[in-house]
Design a protein around this motif. Sequence first.
Motif, PDB file in Angstrom:
ATOM      1  N   ASP A   1      -4.206  -7.371  -5.804  1.00 41.89           N
ATOM      2  CA  ASP A   1      -4.430  -7.459  -7.257  1.00 41.89           C
ATOM      3  C   ASP A   1      -3.595  -8.382  -8.323  1.00 41.89           C
ATOM      4  O   ASP A   1      -3.571  -8.443  -9.466  1.00 41.89           O
TER       5      ASP A   1
ATOM      6  N   LEU B   1       0.842  -1.224   0.078  1.00 45.07           N
ATOM      7  CA  LEU B   1      -0.070   0.186   0.169  1.00 45.07           C
ATOM      8  C   LEU B   1       0.901   1.305   0.040  1.00 45.07           C
ATOM      9  O   LEU B   1       0.542   2.103  -0.591  1.00 45.07           O
TER      10      LEU B   1
ATOM     11  N   SER C   1     -15.539  -3.499  -0.415  1.00 45.71           N
ATOM     12  CA  SER C   1     -14.245  -3.273  -0.032  1.00 45.71           C
ATOM     13  C   SER C   1     -13.971  -4.175   1.293  1.00 45.71           C
ATOM     14  O   SER C   1     -12.948  -4.570   1.374  1.00 45.71           O
TER      15      SER C   1
ATOM     16  N   LEU D   1     -11.218   3.704  -2.712  1.00 41.24           N
ATOM     17  CA  LEU D   1     -10.540   4.780  -3.404  1.00 41.24           C
ATOM     18  C   LEU D   1      -9.901   4.217  -4.688  1.00 41.24           C
ATOM     19  O   LEU D   1     -10.184   4.929  -5.833  1.00 41.24           O
ATOM     20  N   HIS D   2      -9.082   3.004  -4.853  1.00 42.53           N
ATOM     21  CA  HIS D   2      -8.667   2.710  -6.093  1.00 42.53           C
ATOM     22  C   HIS D   2      -9.379   1.708  -6.857  1.00 42.53           C
ATOM     23  O   HIS D   2      -9.146   1.611  -8.006  1.00 42.53           O
ATOM     24  N   LYS D   3     -10.111   0.994  -6.372  1.00 40.90           N
ATOM     25  CA  LYS D   3     -11.055  -0.168  -6.955  1.00 40.90           C
ATOM     26  C   LYS D   3     -12.375   0.445  -7.178  1.00 40.90           C
ATOM     27  O   LYS D   3     -13.321  -0.371  -7.680  1.00 40.90           O
ATOM     28  N   LYS D   4     -12.813   1.396  -6.594  1.00 39.03           N
ATOM     29  CA  LYS D   4     -14.068   2.074  -6.534  1.00 39.03           C
ATOM     30  C   LYS D   4     -15.258   1.278  -6.209  1.00 39.03           C
ATOM     31  O   LYS D   4     -16.468   1.157  -6.707  1.00 39.03           O
TER      32      LYS D   4
ATOM     33  N   ASP E   1       3.308   1.205  -3.516  1.00 38.68           N
ATOM     34  CA  ASP E   1       2.498   1.214  -4.866  1.00 38.68           C
ATOM     35  C   ASP E   1       1.464   1.936  -4.943  1.00 38.68           C
ATOM     36  O   ASP E   1       1.023   2.466  -5.963  1.00 38.68           O
ATOM     37  N   TYR E   2       0.847   2.402  -3.927  1.00 36.78           N
ATOM     38  CA  TYR E   2      -0.375   3.472  -3.867  1.00 36.78           C
ATOM     39  C   TYR E   2      -0.059   4.706  -3.068  1.00 36.78           C
ATOM     40  O   TYR E   2      -1.094   5.423  -2.878  1.00 36.78           O
TER      41      TYR E   2
ATOM     42  N   PHE F   1      -8.108   1.566   0.317  1.00 35.48           N
ATOM     43  CA  PHE F   1      -7.512   1.166  -0.976  1.00 35.48           C
ATOM     44  C   PHE F   1      -8.604   0.651  -1.846  1.00 35.48           C
ATOM     45  O   PHE F   1      -8.892   1.197  -3.016  1.00 35.48           O
ATOM     46  N   TYR F   2      -9.680  -0.367  -1.430  1.00 36.94           N
ATOM     47  CA  TYR F   2     -10.659  -0.738  -2.322  1.00 36.94           C
ATOM     48  C   TYR F   2     -11.795   0.310  -2.636  1.00 36.94           C
ATOM     49  O   TYR F   2     -12.420   0.544  -3.743  1.00 36.94           O
TER      50      TYR F   2
END
Length: 478
Positions: free
Chosen positions: A476, A117, A152, A143-146, A120-121, A140-141
């Motif tokens: 991922d 996290l 999430s 924000l980044h995976k919407k 990479d993010y 993360f889920y």
Amino acid sequence: MCGIAGIFNVSDSETLVAELLFSIQHRGQESCGLAARNERGNIFCYKGMGLVKNVLTEEILKKYSGNIAIGHVRYPTAGKSDETNSQPHVIELPEGPHLAICSNGDIINYYELRTWLENDYGFTFKSDNDGELIGRLIAFYLLHKKLSIEDSIIEAQKQLKGAFSSILIYRDKMFGFRDPHGYRPYVIGTLDDEADLNGEIPSEGIVLASESCAFGIVGARMIREMRPGEIIRLEKGKPMTTVAVNAGKTQHCVFELIYFSRPDTKVFGEKVYDVRKKIGAQLADYDKNMGFGDDTVVMAVPDSSNFVALGYAQSAKLSFDMGLLRNHYVGRTFTKPDQKQRDEGVRHKFNPLPDFFEGKKVVLVDDSIVRGTTLRKITRMLRNAGAKEIHIRIGSPKVIGSCYYGIDTPTRNELIAAVKSHDEICEYLGADSLKHIEIADFGKILHKFEDFCFACFNLEYQYKPEDYHQKVNRPDAK
Ligand code: SF4
């Protein structure tokens, strides 16, 4: 070991959460905190080092009020012993709303997930605490995976290895979720006297806590235990809903029944006091031919062994007495973060009754032996007080391995049973005899023996940290 609590959508939820935390203070005395969300959607969080009654004062509770609240008492297992590692954590999301989370347990793949996290993010961590990791993984889920908050949590739950009993506030909802194995206890209750416990239960007034002993203080009724791998959602005007159940092999921590949980708690389908008395009866069964009689007294190392000693005495028809006095202003020695503090704790904690032990055979019952240092000091204390013989009986099997699921047991080479033989331990303790309960005999005591973790006694671990040190375990990655 830590404790969690949460209350959904009632006024003064912050005060009720403080009361719940007070009831589970035995699960962690180092720090505590709460996060409360008010009707306007603001989340306030207050944390501090020390006991609930000293940190969450009336003045603080007035300032941090809300209708949804969660709280935590901490005993450090991983991460530094300081305020930054106290819980709950508020995870700030760029465009809001923020989420608040608290968790009890230990995440085995903490470093893999955190490094991923961060690198990479670009996530920034404020603590070394696994509660924060769980919150940031869910973020993360989002924000980044919407993904939705529900998805999430489902995705985060799949990635996390280890033990977690967690509560999360997001917008005007609250979520409770647990690892697929159900390591640490987790119970659901309600303040709603009218609710039909067999039907749909309104979210309003739902109480989440580590142990059912907390319900009495706020007047809640127990509904049931959170299922291993379950995620529940609490939402205004709607019933409590199970969002998903991602169950694995059930692995309830048997040590909760032996030592950690309060005797008035019902957990893992068992009554704690009942299990402890049965353990005592089993130990008494081992001693049928020891020739104990009128000159023998059964006593506990107070307080966690009281029910085991009582069960022993009742089963063996021997007298039970309280020969050791415990100073209750000294906390649990096991939950002190270092050996020096534990040693000081023992000296201040126990005192033998005057003129009590002279010429007596003592069956001294304790819950477990970890390093053996405490028990050795107590045995010496009783000898000096005049005890003729001391027979030590232990309400757990031999602890030969560390715990990776939320209990801070030392490394293997510090565990006396991992490095010394039975006779060497007996000699080290200064006892005339020593017996532990056997793992197999829990089969006669527990309703579902196969649902329990015994890894620190038999080294049969579900996960071990070394399995995860080198592995890239990216959510991922395929
Ligand atoms: S390893 Fe021991 S202390 Fe840890 S969860 Fe299993 S039984 Fe409990």
